[in-house]
Design an enzyme around this catalytic site. Structure first.
Site, PDB file in Angstrom:
ATOM      1  N   TYR A  10      -3.771   3.556  17.759  1.00  0.00           N
ATOM      2  CA  TYR A  10      -4.019   4.949  17.395  1.00  0.00           C
ATOM      3  C   TYR A  10      -5.066   5.579  18.319  1.00  0.00           C
ATOM      4  O   TYR A  10      -4.913   6.719  18.770  1.00  0.00           O
ATOM      5  CB  TYR A  10      -4.507   5.038  15.950  1.00  0.00           C
ATOM      6  CG  TYR A  10      -3.415   5.078  14.918  1.00  0.00           C
ATOM      7  CD1 TYR A  10      -2.466   6.106  14.915  1.00  0.00           C
ATOM      8  CD2 TYR A  10      -3.329   4.111  13.925  1.00  0.00           C
ATOM      9  CE1 TYR A  10      -1.473   6.156  13.947  1.00  0.00           C
ATOM     10  CE2 TYR A  10      -2.339   4.156  12.952  1.00  0.00           C
ATOM     11  CZ  TYR A  10      -1.414   5.181  12.970  1.00  0.00           C
ATOM     12  OH  TYR A  10      -0.422   5.224  12.021  1.00  0.00           O
TER      13      TYR A  10
ATOM     14  N   ARG B  75       0.845  -1.201   0.000  1.00  0.00           N
ATOM     15  CA  ARG B  75       0.000   0.000   0.000  1.00  0.00           C
ATOM     16  C   ARG B  75       0.884   1.257   0.000  1.00  0.00           C
ATOM     17  O   ARG B  75       2.042   1.218   0.387  1.00  0.00           O
ATOM     18  CB  ARG B  75      -0.931  -0.002   1.212  1.00  0.00           C
ATOM     19  CG  ARG B  75      -0.314   0.454   2.521  1.00  0.00           C
ATOM     20  CD  ARG B  75      -1.338   0.403   3.640  1.00  0.00           C
ATOM     21  NE  ARG B  75      -0.842   1.060   4.828  1.00  0.00           N
ATOM     22  CZ  ARG B  75      -1.064   2.337   5.132  1.00  0.00           C
ATOM     23  NH1 ARG B  75      -1.791   3.084   4.329  1.00  0.00           N
ATOM     24  NH2 ARG B  75      -0.577   2.868   6.225  1.00  0.00           N
TER      25      ARG B  75
ATOM     26  N   ARG C 214      -3.651  14.559  -6.348  1.00  0.00           N
ATOM     27  CA  ARG C 214      -3.974  14.862  -4.961  1.00  0.00           C
ATOM     28  C   ARG C 214      -4.145  16.362  -4.755  1.00  0.00           C
ATOM     29  O   ARG C 214      -5.056  16.820  -4.060  1.00  0.00           O
ATOM     30  CB  ARG C 214      -2.875  14.349  -4.017  1.00  0.00           C
ATOM     31  CG  ARG C 214      -3.050  12.955  -3.470  1.00  0.00           C
ATOM     32  CD  ARG C 214      -4.153  12.802  -2.440  1.00  0.00           C
ATOM     33  NE  ARG C 214      -4.038  13.734  -1.334  1.00  0.00           N
ATOM     34  CZ  ARG C 214      -3.316  13.529  -0.248  1.00  0.00           C
ATOM     35  NH1 ARG C 214      -2.611  12.432  -0.123  1.00  0.00           N
ATOM     36  NH2 ARG C 214      -3.305  14.421   0.726  1.00  0.00           N
TER      37      ARG C 214
ATOM     38  N   ARG D 212       2.644   6.867  -3.855  1.00  0.00           N
ATOM     39  CA  ARG D 212       2.906   8.191  -3.290  1.00  0.00           C
ATOM     40  C   ARG D 212       4.221   8.798  -3.739  1.00  0.00           C
ATOM     41  O   ARG D 212       4.465   9.976  -3.490  1.00  0.00           O
ATOM     42  CB  ARG D 212       2.840   8.141  -1.763  1.00  0.00           C
ATOM     43  CG  ARG D 212       3.911   7.300  -1.086  1.00  0.00           C
ATOM     44  CD  ARG D 212       3.719   7.303   0.417  1.00  0.00           C
ATOM     45  NE  ARG D 212       4.708   6.452   1.074  1.00  0.00           N
ATOM     46  CZ  ARG D 212       4.813   6.336   2.393  1.00  0.00           C
ATOM     47  NH1 ARG D 212       4.001   7.008   3.175  1.00  0.00           N
ATOM     48  NH2 ARG D 212       5.718   5.549   2.923  1.00  0.00           N
TER      49      ARG D 212
ATOM     50  N   ASP E 165      -6.670   4.547   3.765  1.00  0.00           N
ATOM     51  CA  ASP E 165      -5.850   4.780   4.941  1.00  0.00           C
ATOM     52  C   ASP E 165      -6.409   3.955   6.089  1.00  0.00           C
ATOM     53  O   ASP E 165      -7.618   3.664   6.137  1.00  0.00           O
ATOM     54  CB  ASP E 165      -5.834   6.263   5.321  1.00  0.00           C
ATOM     55  CG  ASP E 165      -4.837   6.557   6.428  1.00  0.00           C
ATOM     56  OD1 ASP E 165      -3.658   6.802   6.107  1.00  0.00           O
ATOM     57  OD2 ASP E 165      -5.221   6.525   7.618  1.00  0.00           O
TER      58      ASP E 165
END
Length: 319
Positions: A129, A2, A15, A6, A51
């Site tokens: 998180y 993943r 983006r 980017r 994400d």
């Protein structure tokens, strides 16, 4: 892996000023970003652009993704009352997940036969998180909650498992032909704690995906000592990061489990002869497994030269 796109200039162009969450929940944009690495590099499969915290946001959890920081939650979850306040609305439903499903369907259409792999964060990483309120180096808040309030921890893991499962199932039903459960932070745990306090939740997520009839991949970072436990959670394939040789990983997995990995992302910046030798070594070590998905041992660094990745893919195909 993943985040494969980017490092691409076309990724940065599409983006623009869009936030990460906005990009993930825009079906057209998510599909476009998903397809970019396939077009550029000629890889054998795509992984859906998303994400780890997207399903939490869709469940109503107040979270932002700040550049250079990562996910930041408005209210950390550290008590049984916090868990109760978090979980009362349950996981995201089909209506909330509709933008994700639409993005998957659009990506599948654009890929025109190239397989699409679905993606979700694993229960422990989501919980880490939530407990910390943001990214952490040691995940101390999650580990404290696990041991100081086992009931609250168990409730949190039940919730994050339901969230992860709903996210994966939505992607499968929209056209993903395999899924990866990504446990970024589970390497902070010792095996006994993983087996007692985490494995059952991950097993529920993997079982939900397998019930939909697709293969499952389980990947974590810093998990060389947890490989057998990750497999015992029920995955068909175990991802291995760059810290452990694949031949060693195969031994730890009993010699019967396909593996994914584990090219060191740092070597993408090395001179080509160094990277080529490393890739050949990874492929050779992977021959000990009954199956090997050649991949990185973690995400693509944003400053990676895209031409290096294209050349790497061609090398692997030649082998």
């Amino acid at each position: 892996m993943r985040q494969a796109g980017r490092s691409l200039p076309e990724y940065r162009q599409v983006r623009g000023q869009t936030t990460m969450l906005q990009a993930c929940l825009d079906p057209d944009l998510a599909a476009e970003i998903t397809c970019q690495p396939v077009r550029r590099h000629g890889v054998d499969a795509a992984i859906f652009f998303s994400d780890i915290v997207v399903p939490l946001a869709l469940a109503g959890v107040e979270v932002t993704i700040e550049p250079g920081v990562g996910p930041v939650f408005a209210r950390p979850v550290r008590t049984v009352a916090d868990v109760a306040a978090l979980t009362h609305t349950g996981p995201p439903d089909d209506e909330a997940l509709a933008p994700v499903a639409a993005g998957v369907r659009e990506a599948v259409a654009r890929l025109a036969g190239t397989p699409l792999i679905g993606f979700a964060g694993a229960p422990f990483t989501l919980a880490a998180y939530l407990a910390q309120g943001r990214a952490s180096r040691d995940h101390l808040a999650a580990r404290r909650l696990m041991h100081t309030d086992p009931a609250a921890w168990a409730a949190l893991m039940e919730y994050t498992a339901a969230v992860s499962a709903a996210f994966l199932v939505a992607q499968i039903r929209a056209g993903a032909v395999a899924v990866q459960l990504f446990d970024s932070w589970v390497g902070s745990l010792r095996e006994a704690d993983y087996r007692a306090h985490v494995l059952p939740a991950s097993a529920k997520v993997l079982a939900a995906a397998k019930a939909e009839g697709v293969p499952t991949i389980h990947f974590g970072t810093g998990t060389g000592e947890l490989l057998a436990a990750l497999h015992d959670a029920g995955a068909d394939v175990v991802g291995v990061d760059h810290r452990v040789g694949l031949d060693v990983a195969v031994q730890r997995l009993g010699g019967t489990t396909p593996v994914q990995g584990n090219i060191d992302p740092a070597l993408l910046a090395a001179p080509w002869p160094v990277l080529e030798a490393h890739v050949r070594d990874v492929v050779d070590r992977g021959r000990a497994a009954p199956g090997h998905v050649v991949n990185l041992g973690h995400g693509v660094p944003p400053d990676t030269d895209p031409d290096v990745l294209t050349r790497l893919v061609r090398l692997v195909h030649s082998l």
